[in-house]
Design a protein around this motif. Structure first.
Motif, PDB file in Angstrom:
ATOM      1  N   GLU A  91      44.963  47.450  46.752  1.00 22.76           N
ATOM      2  CA  GLU A  91      44.640  46.484  45.701  1.00 22.76           C
ATOM      3  C   GLU A  91      44.131  47.180  44.449  1.00 22.76           C
ATOM      4  OE1 GLU A  91      44.136  42.327  44.372  1.00 22.76           O
ATOM      5  OE2 GLU A  91      45.397  43.440  45.784  1.00 22.76           O
ATOM      6  N   ALA A 180      40.761  41.044  47.091  1.00 21.28           N
ATOM      7  CA  ALA A 180      41.774  40.397  46.249  1.00 21.28           C
ATOM      8  C   ALA A 180      41.205  40.173  44.849  1.00 21.28           C
ATOM      9  CB  ALA A 180      42.198  39.064  46.852  1.00 21.28           C
ATOM     10  N   LEU A 181      41.945  40.593  43.842  1.00 21.34           N
ATOM     11  CA  LEU A 181      41.557  40.384  42.448  1.00 21.34           C
ATOM     12  C   LEU A 181      42.527  39.419  41.797  1.00 21.34           C
ATOM     13  CD1 LEU A 181      40.417  42.948  39.795  1.00 21.34           C
ATOM     14  CD2 LEU A 181      42.314  41.411  39.262  1.00 21.34           C
ATOM     15  N   GLU A 182      41.982  38.400  41.164  1.00 24.27           N
ATOM     16  CA  GLU A 182      42.780  37.449  40.392  1.00 24.27           C
ATOM     17  C   GLU A 182      42.190  37.358  38.990  1.00 24.27           C
ATOM     18  OE1 GLU A 182      45.499  36.030  41.357  1.00 24.27           O
ATOM     19  OE2 GLU A 182      45.424  36.509  43.509  1.00 24.27           O
ATOM     20  N   VAL A 197      36.981  38.464  41.909  1.00 25.46           N
ATOM     21  CA  VAL A 197      37.252  39.415  42.986  1.00 25.46           C
ATOM     22  C   VAL A 197      36.606  38.890  44.254  1.00 25.46           C
ATOM     23  CG1 VAL A 197      36.997  41.778  43.806  1.00 25.46           C
ATOM     24  CG2 VAL A 197      37.286  41.341  41.364  1.00 25.46           C
ATOM     25  N   CYS A 198      37.385  38.813  45.314  1.00 24.21           N
ATOM     26  CA  CYS A 198      36.882  38.365  46.619  1.00 24.21           C
ATOM     27  C   CYS A 198      37.082  39.481  47.642  1.00 24.21           C
ATOM     28  CB  CYS A 198      37.609  37.106  47.079  1.00 24.21           C
ATOM     29  SG  CYS A 198      37.106  36.531  48.726  1.00 24.21           S
ATOM     30  N   THR A 275      39.084  31.329  41.863  1.00 20.10           N
ATOM     31  CA  THR A 275      38.310  31.541  43.083  1.00 20.10           C
ATOM     32  C   THR A 275      39.102  31.094  44.303  1.00 20.10           C
ATOM     33  OG1 THR A 275      36.161  31.318  41.986  1.00 20.10           O
ATOM     34  CG2 THR A 275      36.227  30.887  44.349  1.00 20.10           C
ATOM     35  N   ALA A 278      41.863  33.637  44.933  1.00 18.08           N
ATOM     36  CA  ALA A 278      41.392  34.927  45.432  1.00 18.08           C
ATOM     37  C   ALA A 278      40.932  34.829  46.884  1.00 18.08           C
ATOM     38  CB  ALA A 278      40.255  35.451  44.554  1.00 18.08           C
TER      39      ALA A 278
END
Length: 293
Positions: A91, A180-182, A197-198, A275, A278
């Motif tokens: 990622e 995971a970055l969105e 970011v999660c 959110t 992610a």
């Protein structure tokens, strides 16, 4: 542009000596994206500019024996994007390959972005969300600072005038962990309007054992949403009410002034959508990693 002395050290010790010299103001040149503009508009007027490009110790990507990923501060986005990384570390490569445009990725560095601490940049939020640490070195020693403490709430970093960021350390890519970055931006070459970011860790049956949510671009430093993250723990993906969770994150990190500020209102709505996206992606990818373990 005002006159300044220019130095190109080739050894880390030489670089630290230059940084530690008393008198005047020293600015480091990594990729140079931000510094070049600051010199041109005279918002920065250093007495000396020191390039870090020739210091080999500040470049490169490698794994430590315990699986920690070590990224040199002068490593470019392009180098990180091209790296073959393991597990959720991929990622990081994907995020680096989706920053700005190709010309910027070829010269801009991950350490330069961290030290610039621009809240709309992906790097600060990614470091905080991924639980990274930063190694800061000076002539008298070094210290290891968590990313969440490196970026200051009022803006800027905790980096001292005589210190140099040499390495960014990412936790090992355990098979039960994913990050995971969105983000949302108006155009691909622009900085983000919002970043989420999660990071999740799942047990063998897909239940979240730990969770971290970091939000970038809503404040002068990335913000963690610990209350919302805590509500994920102990649940499977199907048990997480994404809509309610997204609203909780929005309420937790976006200032209450959003009622009278259109930009904050917009970000409050973006937080909800990003959110949910992610968290959903982190669960799915972590489940996939656990399934193939």
């Amino acid at each position: 542009m005002r006159a300044f002395s220019y130095h190109q050290p080739s050894q880390l010790g030489e670089l630290l000596n230059l940084i530690g010299e008393p008198g005047g103001q020293t600015r480091l040149l990594a990729g140079g994206q931000s510094l070049n503009m600051a010199l041109k508009d005279r918002s920065a007027a250093p007495s000396r500019v020191v390039s870090v490009r020739g210091v080999a110790e500040l470049r490169g990507i490698r794994y430590a024996a315990d699986g920690t990923l070590l990224v040199g501060a002068a490593t470019t986005y392009a180098e990180l994007a091209a790296a073959r990384l393991q597990g959720w570390h991929a990622e990081l490569a994907a995020a680096a390959g989706n920053l700005a445009d190709r010309s910027v990725r070829n010269i801009a560095t991950i350490g330069g972005a961290a030290c610039q601490a621009e809240p709309r940049y992906d790097v600060p939020a990614l470091l905080v969300g991924a639980g990274a640490a930063l190694r800061l070195v000076c002539q008298s020693g070094e210290r290891l600072v968590p990313a969440s403490a490196f970026f200051q709430a009022a803006g800027g970093t905790c980096l001292r005038p005589s210190e140099l960021l040499t390495t960014i350390l990412f936790p090992p890519a355990s098979p039960d962990v994913n990050v995971a970055l969105e983000k949302f931006r108006y155009r691909s070459c622009e900085a983000a309007i919002l970043i989420v970011v999660c990071a999740l860790s799942l047990d063998a049956v897909g239940v979240a054992m730990s969770a971290r949510l970091a939000i970038g671009a809503v404040a002068k430093a990335p913000l963690l949403a610990p209350l919302a993250a805590a509500s994920i723990i102990g649940r499977r993906r199907s048990e997480v009410p994404l809509a309610a969770l997204a609203c909780q994150v929005s309420d937790e990190v976006v200032p209450v002034q959003r009622q009278v500020n259109r930009q904050l209102q917009y970000q409050a709505e973006l937080v909800k959508g990003l959110t949910a996206k992610a968290v959903e992606r982190a669960f799915r990818q972590s489940e996939g990693a656990a399934h193939h373990a």
